[in-house]
Design an enzyme around this catalytic site. Structure first.
Site, PDB file in Angstrom:
ATOM      1  N   LYS A  22       0.985  -1.067  -0.130  1.00 39.73           N
ATOM      2  CA  LYS A  22       0.148   0.214  -0.052  1.00 39.73           C
ATOM      3  C   LYS A  22       0.815   1.905   0.206  1.00 39.73           C
ATOM      4  O   LYS A  22       0.267   2.018  -0.646  1.00 39.73           O
ATOM      5  CB  LYS A  22      -1.317   0.100   1.381  1.00 39.73           C
ATOM      6  CG  LYS A  22      -1.679   1.031   0.944  1.00 39.73           C
ATOM      7  CD  LYS A  22      -2.819   1.624   3.019  1.00 39.73           C
ATOM      8  CE  LYS A  22      -1.660   1.786   3.611  1.00 39.73           C
ATOM      9  NZ  LYS A  22      -1.564   2.745   4.418  1.00 39.73           N
ATOM     10  N   ASN A  23       1.896   1.231   1.059  1.00 39.49           N
ATOM     11  CA  ASN A  23       2.758   2.749   0.937  1.00 39.49           C
ATOM     12  C   ASN A  23       3.367   2.319  -0.370  1.00 39.49           C
ATOM     13  O   ASN A  23       4.341   3.933  -0.016  1.00 39.49           O
ATOM     14  CB  ASN A  23       3.677   2.532   1.837  1.00 39.49           C
ATOM     15  CG  ASN A  23       2.793   2.428   3.103  1.00 39.49           C
ATOM     16  OD1 ASN A  23       1.603   3.344   2.926  1.00 39.49           O
ATOM     17  ND2 ASN A  23       3.527   2.870   4.941  1.00 39.49           N
ATOM     18  N   ARG A 102      -4.219  10.709   4.732  1.00 44.74           N
ATOM     19  CA  ARG A 102      -2.774  11.332   5.062  1.00 44.74           C
ATOM     20  C   ARG A 102      -2.436  11.556   3.644  1.00 44.74           C
ATOM     21  O   ARG A 102      -1.487  12.790   3.087  1.00 44.74           O
ATOM     22  CB  ARG A 102      -2.553  11.453   5.994  1.00 44.74           C
ATOM     23  CG  ARG A 102      -1.308  12.445   6.397  1.00 44.74           C
ATOM     24  CD  ARG A 102       0.018  11.956   7.763  1.00 44.74           C
ATOM     25  NE  ARG A 102       0.571  12.318   7.267  1.00 44.74           N
ATOM     26  CZ  ARG A 102       0.756  14.112   7.818  1.00 44.74           C
ATOM     27  NH1 ARG A 102       0.142  14.302   8.506  1.00 44.74           N
ATOM     28  NH2 ARG A 102       1.885  14.402   7.585  1.00 44.74           N
ATOM     29  N   CYS A 126      -4.646   7.992   9.756  1.00 38.64           N
ATOM     30  CA  CYS A 126      -5.453   7.684  10.735  1.00 38.64           C
ATOM     31  C   CYS A 126      -4.437   8.466  12.394  1.00 38.64           C
ATOM     32  O   CYS A 126      -3.405   9.627  12.266  1.00 38.64           O
ATOM     33  CB  CYS A 126      -3.809   6.843  10.826  1.00 38.64           C
ATOM     34  SG  CYS A 126      -4.624   5.173  10.433  1.00 38.64           S
ATOM     35  N   PRO A 132       2.267  16.818  11.585  1.00 45.10           N
ATOM     36  CA  PRO A 132       2.052  18.256  11.168  1.00 45.10           C
ATOM     37  C   PRO A 132       2.295  17.992   9.688  1.00 45.10           C
ATOM     38  O   PRO A 132       2.904  16.867   9.337  1.00 45.10           O
ATOM     39  CB  PRO A 132       3.480  18.652  11.656  1.00 45.10           C
ATOM     40  CG  PRO A 132       4.187  17.848  12.725  1.00 45.10           C
ATOM     41  CD  PRO A 132       3.261  16.937  12.882  1.00 45.10           C
ATOM     42  N   LEU A 135       7.587  20.020   7.705  1.00 47.56           N
ATOM     43  CA  LEU A 135       8.384  19.345   6.647  1.00 47.56           C
ATOM     44  C   LEU A 135       8.783  19.835   4.805  1.00 47.56           C
ATOM     45  O   LEU A 135       9.591  19.676   4.391  1.00 47.56           O
ATOM     46  CB  LEU A 135       9.087  17.915   6.512  1.00 47.56           C
ATOM     47  CG  LEU A 135       9.616  18.131   8.112  1.00 47.56           C
ATOM     48  CD1 LEU A 135       9.470  16.458   8.516  1.00 47.56           C
ATOM     49  CD2 LEU A 135      10.709  18.798   8.637  1.00 47.56           C
ATOM     50  N   ASP A 317       4.628   0.763  12.132  1.00 47.57           N
ATOM     51  CA  ASP A 317       3.941   0.392  11.101  1.00 47.57           C
ATOM     52  C   ASP A 317       3.663  -1.848  11.497  1.00 47.57           C
ATOM     53  O   ASP A 317       2.590  -2.462  11.619  1.00 47.57           O
ATOM     54  CB  ASP A 317       3.580  -0.157  10.082  1.00 47.57           C
ATOM     55  CG  ASP A 317       3.390   1.299   9.129  1.00 47.57           C
ATOM     56  OD1 ASP A 317       3.430   2.408  10.377  1.00 47.57           O
ATOM     57  OD2 ASP A 317       3.685   1.149   7.634  1.00 47.57           O
ATOM     58  N   ILE A 339       8.569   7.550  16.772  1.00 45.18           N
ATOM     59  CA  ILE A 339       7.944   8.248  15.162  1.00 45.18           C
ATOM     60  C   ILE A 339       6.454   8.601  15.732  1.00 45.18           C
ATOM     61  O   ILE A 339       6.771   9.807  15.083  1.00 45.18           O
ATOM     62  CB  ILE A 339       7.585   6.730  13.688  1.00 45.18           C
ATOM     63  CG1 ILE A 339       8.686   6.157  13.761  1.00 45.18           C
ATOM     64  CG2 ILE A 339       7.588   8.305  13.360  1.00 45.18           C
ATOM     65  CD1 ILE A 339      10.309   6.504  13.309  1.00 45.18           C
ATOM     66  N   ARG A 409      -7.968  -0.256   4.959  1.00 44.93           N
ATOM     67  CA  ARG A 409      -7.738   0.201   4.661  1.00 44.93           C
ATOM     68  C   ARG A 409      -6.399   0.128   4.206  1.00 44.93           C
ATOM     69  O   ARG A 409      -5.445   0.326   2.854  1.00 44.93           O
ATOM     70  CB  ARG A 409      -7.465   1.628   5.057  1.00 44.93           C
ATOM     71  CG  ARG A 409      -8.600   2.639   5.392  1.00 44.93           C
ATOM     72  CD  ARG A 409      -8.109   4.104   6.298  1.00 44.93           C
ATOM     73  NE  ARG A 409      -7.058   4.157   5.735  1.00 44.93           N
ATOM     74  CZ  ARG A 409      -6.007   5.383   6.698  1.00 44.93           C
ATOM     75  NH1 ARG A 409      -5.926   5.808   8.067  1.00 44.93           N
ATOM     76  NH2 ARG A 409      -4.909   4.947   6.251  1.00 44.93           N
TER      77      ARG A 409
HETATM   78  C1  UD1 Z   1       4.919   7.008   6.338  1.00 47.31           C
HETATM   79  C2  UD1 Z   1       3.152   5.553   6.390  1.00 47.31           C
HETATM   80  C3  UD1 Z   1       3.410   5.060   7.725  1.00 47.31           C
HETATM   81  C4  UD1 Z   1       4.413   4.856   8.888  1.00 47.31           C
HETATM   82  C5  UD1 Z   1       4.859   6.414   8.073  1.00 47.31           C
HETATM   83  C6  UD1 Z   1       6.675   5.404   9.115  1.00 47.31           C
HETATM   84  C7  UD1 Z   1       2.907   6.195   3.925  1.00 47.31           C
HETATM   85  C8  UD1 Z   1       1.649   6.042   3.479  1.00 47.31           C
HETATM   86  N1  UD1 Z   1       2.517   6.308   5.185  1.00 47.31           N
HETATM   87  O1  UD1 Z   1       3.623   8.030   7.028  1.00 47.31           O
HETATM   88  O2  UD1 Z   1       2.075   3.811   7.137  1.00 47.31           O
HETATM   89  O3  UD1 Z   1       4.125   5.116   9.816  1.00 47.31           O
HETATM   90  O4  UD1 Z   1       5.853   7.064   7.118  1.00 47.31           O
HETATM   91  O5  UD1 Z   1       6.960   4.730   9.056  1.00 47.31           O
HETATM   92  O6  UD1 Z   1       3.657   5.462   3.038  1.00 47.31           O
HETATM   93  N2  UD1 Z   1       6.246  14.433  10.508  1.00 47.31           N
HETATM   94  C9  UD1 Z   1       6.514  16.229  10.938  1.00 47.31           C
HETATM   95  N3  UD1 Z   1       6.423  17.043   9.689  1.00 47.31           N
HETATM   96  C10 UD1 Z   1       6.234  16.804   8.910  1.00 47.31           C
HETATM   97  C11 UD1 Z   1       6.040  15.394   8.022  1.00 47.31           C
HETATM   98  C12 UD1 Z   1       6.042  14.365   9.361  1.00 47.31           C
HETATM   99  O7  UD1 Z   1       7.306  17.029  11.882  1.00 47.31           O
HETATM  100  O8  UD1 Z   1       6.049  17.291   8.009  1.00 47.31           O
HETATM  101  C13 UD1 Z   1       6.384  13.960  11.621  1.00 47.31           C
HETATM  102  C14 UD1 Z   1       5.740  12.617  11.600  1.00 47.31           C
HETATM  103  O9  UD1 Z   1       4.766  13.766  12.415  1.00 47.31           O
HETATM  104  C15 UD1 Z   1       6.186  11.744  12.297  1.00 47.31           C
HETATM  105  C16 UD1 Z   1       6.885  11.632  11.457  1.00 47.31           C
HETATM  106  O10 UD1 Z   1       7.271  13.347  10.932  1.00 47.31           O
HETATM  107  O11 UD1 Z   1       6.482  11.934  13.853  1.00 47.31           O
HETATM  108  C17 UD1 Z   1       7.662  10.593  10.172  1.00 47.31           C
HETATM  109  O12 UD1 Z   1       6.650  10.751   9.350  1.00 47.31           O
HETATM  110  P1  UD1 Z   1       6.753  10.684   7.961  1.00 47.31           P
HETATM  111  O13 UD1 Z   1       7.506   9.391   7.785  1.00 47.31           O
HETATM  112  O14 UD1 Z   1       6.254  12.137   7.525  1.00 47.31           O
HETATM  113  O15 UD1 Z   1       4.633   9.206   8.302  1.00 47.31           O
HETATM  114  P2  UD1 Z   1       4.212   9.400   6.791  1.00 47.31           P
HETATM  115  O16 UD1 Z   1       5.141  10.024   4.952  1.00 47.31           O
HETATM  116  O17 UD1 Z   1       2.756  10.361   7.218  1.00 47.31           O
END
Ligand code: UD1
Length: 430
Positions: A22-23, A102, A126, A132, A135, A317, A339, A409
């Site tokens: 999925k990811n 998301r 989720c 946020p 980034l 995950d 995370i 999902r």
């Molecule tokens: C992706 C995966 C999700 C997985 C996660 C971490 C998909 C569709 N989803 O989610 O299943 O759990 O990676 O391996 O691929 N963060 C910030 N600012 C930002 C973006 C992220 O602070 O702008 C933080 C998040 O809150 C979190 C951390 O960075 O604490 C990692 O998040 P991120 O790797 O971005 O997760 P996703 O890409 O949303």
């Protein structure tokens, strides 16, 4: 609303086909917006998130067709899907669509790169923390985008002549922001260097696909990715890599229930750290040709401490599932989540089955118990929900999991895959 009933107590024996990830599928589908040509993706899983993204891409003007010929893969069916975005008809991703998932926020990268502008609702997804988007904003700003937040939307505009390659180091590893910056940079003028990039296999899969489309990306899979901008991308054909989270989930299910199962169409190299933890818990894991064999016969489940980390660390995950497994260990284990700050919602549901878990900050202490007992429980997020299924496989009597739309999902044909291996799992529609 559907629920899933699990009657615990059966070992698992047989073959479980692993679906496309999925990811990986989600960012690959979004990458189709970068070209007016056709991107064909094979091994696309049939999941609610994929269907939702199909609707979102359609809203931007993508013409999408699912291949009539289904590819037989064991007992599951992978799909081949064609995406053609000849013209982008709308650069707005509205709240009604983005709030459900998301990852749909990630369309901001291709829209900005190809059309020079995007208006994208702030995301939902989720409820596992604040999640946020700082980034993304910082990264895209480094490429010259002007970004403002207005009424729950992000308005982004590229400079005259398009995004400009730059060097940008993420202050924190983010999978999504790495995907987006990489996609945006493919069509930027000049070279972009992304530092502290996510190294997840899904990032590598996206880079491989983008390169097949004509992008010039090197270094994906390491923490420094270099992208030389090109003026346009073409179509390509790409096969979605196997789902390492689904793989790890079923490996843990076998470790929990006992038995002997071959996970077909997957690759142990995608989840070394998690497989090592499952091995230490007492399962035997051996790579087979095109898959992984997981066995646990007789011996109990040993306690193992883990800490989640970005790849190649233990994946967040799989944290909930591993906690499910540890509830039946013959000792005390600790699980630390680094995370997401709010990813322990499964704890109270597992407790309803008789698990003994206490929380202290970001660490859960799990005292293994000799028996779990079935009860009604509620799925709270995608991965948490499957930890309840894993626990249910050994709980005495019936475990009834409600809110299974979370499961739909991310897990394709879960009840069918488990049932074929001897578990008693059924979907109940009210
Ligand atoms: C992706 C995966 C999700 C997985 C996660 C971490 C998909 C569709 N989803 O989610 O299943 O759990 O990676 O391996 O691929 N963060 C910030 N600012 C930002 C973006 C992220 O602070 O702008 C933080 C998040 O809150 C979190 C951390 O960075 O604490 C990692 O998040 P991120 O790797 O971005 O997760 P996703 O890409 O949303």
């Amino acid at each position: 609303m559907d629920r899933i009933r699990i009657r615990g107590g059966n070992e698992l024996h047989g073959i479980i086909p692993i679906s496309g990830a999925k990811n990986a599928a989600l960012p690959l589908m979004i990458a189709s917006l970068l070209t007016d040509d056709t991107l064909t993706l094979e091994n696309v899983p049939h999941l609610a998130d994929v269907e939702q993204l199909i609707r979102i891409l359609g809203n931007h003007g993508a013409d999408i067709s699912v291949n009539g010929r289904r590819e037989r893969q064991g007992e599951s069916y992978a799909r081949t899907v064609h995406f053609t975005s000849r013209n982008i008809v709308d650069t707005t991703a509205p709240y009604e669509l983005v709030s459900k998932m998301r990852a749909s926020f990630w369309v901001i990268g291709p829209l900005l790169a190809r059309e020079g502008k995007a208006r994208v609702s702030l995301p939902g997804g989720c409820a596992i923390g604040t999640r946020p988007v700082d980034l993304f904003i910082e990264g895209l700003s480094a490429l010259g985008a002007r970004i403002e937040i207005d009424g729950g939307y992000i308005n982004a505009a590229a400079p005259e002549g398009g995004l400009i390659g730059a060097r940008y180091v993420f202050p924190k590893v983010s999978v999504g922001a790495t995907h987006v910056l990489m996609m945006a940079a493919t069509l930027a003028r000049g070279t972009t260097v992304i530092g502290n990039a996510a190294r997840e296999p899904e990032v590598v899969d996206l880079a491989n696909c983008l390169n097949a489309m004509g992008a010039k990306i090197t270094g994906a899979g390491t923490s420094t990715i270099t992208i030389e901008g090109v003026t346009s991308l073409s179509g390509a054909r790409h096969r979605v890599l196997p789902d390492r989270i689904e793989t790890g989930t079923y490996a843990m299910a076998v470790a929990m229930a006992g038995g002997d199962v071959v996970l077909e169409g997957t690759d142990a190299a995608l989840l070394d750290t998690a497989l090592e933890a499952i091995r230490r818990a007492g399962a035997e894991i051996t790579p087979t040709e095109g898959g992984i064999r997981v066995r646990r016969n007789g011996g109990g489940i040993k306690p193992v401490d883990i800490v989640t980390d970005p790849f190649p660390g233990f994946p967040t995950d799989l944290q909930a599932q591993f906690m499910g497994l540890m509830t039946r260990s013959n000792g005390v284990s600790h699980i630390t989540e680094t995370i997401f700050e709010n990813r322990f919602m499964h704890v109270q549901e597992l407790a309803r089955l008789g698990a003994r878990i206490s929380l202290s900050g970001q660490t859960a202490k799990i005292e293994g118990v000799a028996r779990l007992k079935g009860a009604p429980v509620m799925a709270t997020d995608l991965r948490a929900s499957v930890s309840l299924v894993i626990a249910g496989l050994v709980a005495e009597g019936d475990t009834m999991v409600s809110r299974v739309y979370h499961l739909d999902r991310g897990f394709e044909r879960l009840e069918e895959k488990l049932t074929r291996c001897g578990a008693e799992v059924e979907r109940v529609s009210d």
